[in-house]
Enzyme design. Structure first.
Site, PDB file in Angstrom:
ATOM      1  N   HIS A 270      50.070  39.347  39.881  1.00  0.00           N
ATOM      2  CA  HIS A 270      48.597  39.309  39.891  1.00  0.00           C
ATOM      3  C   HIS A 270      48.022  37.901  39.988  1.00  0.00           C
ATOM      4  O   HIS A 270      46.816  37.726  40.067  1.00  0.00           O
ATOM      5  CB  HIS A 270      48.037  39.996  38.651  1.00  0.00           C
TER       6      HIS A 270
HETATM    7  C1  UD1 Z   1      42.972  38.067  33.986  1.00  0.00           C
HETATM    8  C2  UD1 Z   1      43.267  36.779  33.236  1.00  0.00           C
HETATM    9  C3  UD1 Z   1      44.750  36.484  33.267  1.00  0.00           C
HETATM   10  C4  UD1 Z   1      45.571  37.677  32.811  1.00  0.00           C
HETATM   11  C5  UD1 Z   1      45.188  38.886  33.657  1.00  0.00           C
HETATM   12  C6  UD1 Z   1      45.962  40.111  33.235  1.00  0.00           C
HETATM   13  C7  UD1 Z   1      41.513  35.026  33.285  1.00  0.00           C
HETATM   14  C8  UD1 Z   1      41.157  33.726  33.875  1.00  0.00           C
HETATM   15  N1  UD1 Z   1      42.606  35.639  33.820  1.00  0.00           N
HETATM   16  O1  UD1 Z   1      43.239  37.826  35.363  1.00  0.00           O
HETATM   17  O2  UD1 Z   1      45.025  35.409  32.402  1.00  0.00           O
HETATM   18  O3  UD1 Z   1      46.953  37.415  32.971  1.00  0.00           O
HETATM   19  O4  UD1 Z   1      43.781  39.115  33.487  1.00  0.00           O
HETATM   20  O5  UD1 Z   1      45.554  41.248  33.895  1.00  0.00           O
HETATM   21  O6  UD1 Z   1      40.844  35.478  32.390  1.00  0.00           O
HETATM   22  N2  UD1 Z   1      39.412  44.155  38.195  1.00  0.00           N
HETATM   23  C9  UD1 Z   1      39.260  45.521  38.291  1.00  0.00           C
HETATM   24  N3  UD1 Z   1      39.309  46.240  37.121  1.00  0.00           N
HETATM   25  C10 UD1 Z   1      39.473  45.668  35.909  1.00  0.00           C
HETATM   26  C11 UD1 Z   1      39.614  44.255  35.831  1.00  0.00           C
HETATM   27  C12 UD1 Z   1      39.588  43.522  36.991  1.00  0.00           C
HETATM   28  O7  UD1 Z   1      39.109  46.077  39.358  1.00  0.00           O
HETATM   29  O8  UD1 Z   1      39.490  46.383  34.897  1.00  0.00           O
HETATM   30  C13 UD1 Z   1      39.371  43.341  39.440  1.00  0.00           C
HETATM   31  C14 UD1 Z   1      38.111  42.507  39.486  1.00  0.00           C
HETATM   32  O9  UD1 Z   1      37.204  43.063  40.354  1.00  0.00           O
HETATM   33  C15 UD1 Z   1      38.561  41.142  39.947  1.00  0.00           C
HETATM   34  C16 UD1 Z   1      40.058  41.150  39.835  1.00  0.00           C
HETATM   35  O10 UD1 Z   1      40.471  42.436  39.419  1.00  0.00           O
HETATM   36  O11 UD1 Z   1      38.195  40.891  41.280  1.00  0.00           O
HETATM   37  C17 UD1 Z   1      40.514  40.102  38.871  1.00  0.00           C
HETATM   38  O12 UD1 Z   1      40.053  40.350  37.523  1.00  0.00           O
HETATM   39  P1  UD1 Z   1      39.785  39.151  36.484  1.00  0.00           P
HETATM   40  O13 UD1 Z   1      39.515  39.662  35.136  1.00  0.00           O
HETATM   41  O14 UD1 Z   1      38.813  38.231  37.096  1.00  0.00           O
HETATM   42  O15 UD1 Z   1      41.122  38.317  36.469  1.00  0.00           O
HETATM   43  P2  UD1 Z   1      42.623  38.798  36.467  1.00  0.00           P
HETATM   44  O16 UD1 Z   1      43.208  38.413  37.781  1.00  0.00           O
HETATM   45  O17 UD1 Z   1      42.760  40.230  36.016  1.00  0.00           O
END
Ligand code: UD1
Length: 363
Positions: free
Chosen positions: A207
Site C-alpha cells: 500500500h
Molecule cells: C495510512 C497511513 C499508513 C498506514 C496505512 C495502513 C498515513 C500518512 N498513512 O495510509 O501509515 O500504514 O494507512 O492502511 O496516515 N481509502 C479508502 N477507504 C478507507 C481508507 C482509505 O478507500 O477506509 C482510500 C482513500 O480514498 C485514499 C487511499 O485509500 O485515497 C489512502 O488512504 P489514506 O488514509 O490517505 O492513507 P493510506 O495509504 O491508507
C-alpha cells in the site's frame, strides 16, 4: 484524570484494543479516571475499520470525527479542527496517540497547543527516510510528547540521541503484539480460504505510495512476486489505495486477489503461510513473533529489530532483489530468529501503570 485515546486508521486499532482493556481492568479496581475513545475516521470503509472493532472487541468510539480521505494537508487539517473542539468540550488531562498515521500527528499537535499532555505509544521508531509521511509524523509527534512509550531499546536510544529527557521515555513493549498474543489461538481456528493448505501459500500486501502509485513500479513488484506464484498460491488482500492501479495490469493466475481481511482471518492467514511479502510496518513485527519469513519491499525500516533478531529481510522494490530474496527463502527456509524483549503481551498494562501511578511531572 481524564484520558482521550485516539485511533484513526487500520494499523491503530490493534494498538488501542489492549489499552482499552487495560484501562477497563484498572477501572473495576475503583480508580477515579475516565477514558474517552475518539475515532478520527481517517479509515472509514467497513473492511478497513468497523470489522476490526468487531474482531478486537473494541467498544464503539465515544466520538467519531468522520474526516475521511484527502491530501495529507486536508486530512490532517480536518482532524485538527474537529479534534480541537473535542479537547475543548472534554477537557482531558492526557491525549494518548498511537503509531504514525496522519491522525497521530494531528491530534498530538492539537492537544499540545491547548496545554494538554500527550502520550505517544510506539515512540522512537525511525526509518531516517523523510520521503515517508509516517517518518515526519513520528518525528513531530515525538518532539512534543510528554510520555514516550517504546517497543524496543533501539527506539529508546533514538529518543535519547534526540535529547528527549530520560524521565519521559518508557520501554514497555509492543501493544500490537499484546493483541496478537491475545488473538492467535482464536485466529488459528479460523478455516483458511478454500484451496489453501497450511505452509502451502504466501501472503502479499502492498500500500506504500512509492510501491503502488506508479503502475510501472507496481508491475515490476508483481512480476517479481511471480517467482513465488509459480510455486504456490499468493493471497493478495488489496488496500483501497492499491486497488486503483491494479486494473491496468496483467496478473499471474496464481495471485489470489482479495478484499482487505479483518484482523482475525488475516492473522490466521499469516500464521499459517510459508512467507509474507509486504511493505507494511506492523506486519514486519507480527511475522517476527509468528516465526514466518517476511520480505519487506522497502529500502529501509523504522523497525530494524525485526531484521536484527526477527524474520524480516529488506529488499526494496527492485524486482531482482525481491526475486533473489524470495528464492532464497523457498530454497533454504528461514534463519534462526527470536522474539524481541518485552513483546510478551503486557505492554498495555505497563503503559496504563505509568499513566495512572507514576504521576510524572512534565515541563
Ligand atoms: C495510512 C497511513 C499508513 C498506514 C496505512 C495502513 C498515513 C500518512 N498513512 O495510509 O501509515 O500504514 O494507512 O492502511 O496516515 N481509502 C479508502 N477507504 C478507507 C481508507 C482509505 O478507500 O477506509 C482510500 C482513500 O480514498 C485514499 C487511499 O485509500 O485515497 C489512502 O488512504 P489514506 O488514509 O490517505 O492513507 P493510506 O495509504 O491508507
Amino acid at each position: 484524570m481524564k484520558y482521550i485515546l485516539v485511533a484513526g486508521a487500520r494499523p491503530n486499532f490493534m494498538k488501542i484494543a489492549p489499552l482499552m482493556d487495560a484501562f477497563a481492568r484498572r477501572k473495576t479496581a475503583g480508580n477515579g479516571f475516565s477514558v474517552c475513545l475518539v475515532h478520527t475516521g481517517q479509515h472509514y470503509d467497513r473492511k478497513m475499520s468497523e470489522d476490526f472493532f468487531a474482531d478486537l472487541g473494541i467498544p464503539e468510539p465515544d466520538i467519531n470525527l468522520a474526516v475521511g480521505s484527502g491530501t495529507h494537508a486536508e486530512q490532517t487539517a480536518r482532524v485538527m479542527v474537529a479534534f480541537e473542539q473535542v479537547c475543548q468540550s472534554e477537557s482531558p488531562d492526557w491525549v494518548i496517540v498511537v503509531g504514525d498515521v496522519n491522525s497521530t500527528l494531528a491530534c498530538s499537535i492539537t492537544a499540545k497547543k491547548l496545554g494538554i499532555r500527550v502520550a505517544h505509544v510506539e515512540a522512537g521508531l525511525r526509518s531516517r527516510d523523510m520521503s515517508m509521511p509516517e517518518e515526519i509524523n513520528r518525528l513531530c509527534t515525538d518532539a512534543i510528547s510528554d510520555a514516550l512509550f517504546t517497543t524496543d531499546e533501539l527506539a529508546s536510544d533514538n529518543l535519547r540521541r534526540e535529547g528527549v529527557p530520560e524521565s519521559r521515555v518508557h520501554f514497555v513493549g509492543n501493544t500490537m503484539i499484546d493483541t496478537l498474543l491475545r488473538c492467535i489461538d482464536r485466529a488459528r481456528t479460523r478455516p483458511l480460504p478454500p484451496g489453501l493448505e497450511a505452509k502451502g501459500y504466501a501472503v502479499l500486501t502492498l500500500h506504500r505510495p512509492q510501491n503502488v502509485d506508479d503502475p510501472r513500479v507496481l508491475a515490476g513488484i508483481l512480476g517479481a512476486v511471480g517467482v513465488v506464484a509459480d510455486r504456490m498460491p499468493v493471497v493478495f488482500p488489496v488496500h483501497p489505495r492499491t486497488a486503483k492501479n491494479l486494473d491496468s495490469l496483467r496478473l499471474h493466475p496464481n495471485l489470489r486477489i482479495a478484499e482487505p481481511f479483518s484482523y482475525l482471518p488475516f492473522l490466521g492467514l499469516v500464521a499459517s503461510s510459508r512467507m509474507v511479502l509486504t511493505d507494511s510496518g506492523g506486519i514486519q513485527e507480527e511475522t517476527t513473533v509468528l516465526g514466518v519469513p517476511c520480505l519487506t519491499m522497502r529500502p529501509n525500516t523504522e523497525r530494524p529489530i525485526t531484521c536484527e533478531v526477527g524474520t524480516n529481510v529488506l529488499t526494496g522494490n527492485d524486482p531482482d532483489r525481491i526475486r533473489n530474496a524470495a528464492q532464497s527463502i523457498l530454497a533454504n527456509g528461514m534463519r534462526q530468529s527470536r522474539i524481541p524483549d518485552k513483546w510478551d503481551g503486557h505492554a498495555a498494562e505497563r503503559i496504563v501503570e505509568v499513566l495512572l501511578n507514576e504521576h510524572p511531572i512534565f515541563g
